[in-house]
Scaffold this motif. Sequence first.
Motif, short mmCIF file in Angstrom:
data_model
loop_
_atom_site.label_atom_id
_atom_site.label_comp_id
_atom_site.label_asym_id
_atom_site.label_seq_id
_atom_site.Cartn_x
_atom_site.Cartn_y
_atom_site.Cartn_z
N GLU A 14 152.56 -0.91 -84.08
CA GLU A 14 153.63 -1.39 -84.94
C GLU A 14 153.61 -0.66 -86.28
O GLU A 14 154.67 -0.31 -86.82
CB GLU A 14 153.51 -2.90 -85.18
CG GLU A 14 153.83 -3.73 -83.97
CD GLU A 14 153.70 -5.22 -84.24
OE1 GLU A 14 153.76 -5.64 -85.43
OE2 GLU A 14 153.55 -5.97 -83.27
N SER B 20 146.82 -10.11 -87.95
CA SER B 20 147.91 -11.06 -88.10
C SER B 20 147.36 -12.41 -87.68
O SER B 20 146.15 -12.55 -87.49
CB SER B 20 149.11 -10.65 -87.24
OG SER B 20 148.83 -10.83 -85.87
N ARG C 85 149.97 -8.70 -79.91
CA ARG C 85 150.67 -7.64 -80.66
C ARG C 85 149.77 -6.41 -80.78
O ARG C 85 148.57 -6.54 -80.95
CB ARG C 85 151.04 -8.13 -82.05
CG ARG C 85 152.06 -9.24 -82.06
CD ARG C 85 152.30 -9.77 -83.44
NE ARG C 85 152.77 -8.73 -84.35
CZ ARG C 85 152.85 -8.90 -85.67
NH1 ARG C 85 152.49 -10.05 -86.22
NH2 ARG C 85 153.28 -7.92 -86.44
N ASN C 86 150.35 -5.24 -80.71
CA ASN C 86 149.63 -3.98 -80.92
C ASN C 86 149.90 -3.54 -82.36
O ASN C 86 150.83 -2.78 -82.63
CB ASN C 86 150.07 -2.93 -79.92
CG ASN C 86 149.64 -3.28 -78.52
OD1 ASN C 86 148.55 -3.81 -78.31
ND2 ASN C 86 150.48 -3.02 -77.55
N LEU C 87 149.08 -4.04 -83.29
CA LEU C 87 149.33 -3.86 -84.71
C LEU C 87 149.29 -2.40 -85.15
O LEU C 87 150.08 -1.98 -86.00
CB LEU C 87 148.36 -4.69 -85.53
CG LEU C 87 148.42 -6.20 -85.27
CD1 LEU C 87 147.39 -6.92 -86.13
CD2 LEU C 87 149.80 -6.74 -85.52
N SER D 6 146.45 -11.43 -83.74
CA SER D 6 146.09 -10.10 -83.23
C SER D 6 145.25 -9.32 -84.25
O SER D 6 145.32 -9.58 -85.45
CB SER D 6 147.36 -9.30 -82.91
OG SER D 6 148.14 -9.97 -81.96
#
Length: 81
Positions: free
Chosen positions: A37, A14, A32-34, A17
């Motif tokens: 997610e 992203s 963020r923990n992609l 991240s």
Amino acid sequence: MAHWPQDGGHWWCSRDSWAYATDGAVHQWGPRNLADETAEALAWWEGAGRPELFDFGLTVTTDGHRVWLGDPSGAWPLPAA
């Protein structure tokens, strides 16, 4: 968010991240923990009966944007960008 497979693993990114998964290991960087997610989104999609792309709709008004699945009366708001 973008995702692409490469060299037997998978990358997500992203604006701020990154995540990389290979051989059962996941590495994530940024706020963020992609990968997490993505797993949550996949679980939601499966729990919703694996809806097709065209089962979703978007309503845009001066009050904001709302997305819905199957019926506009059950719409939920999209967060502001």
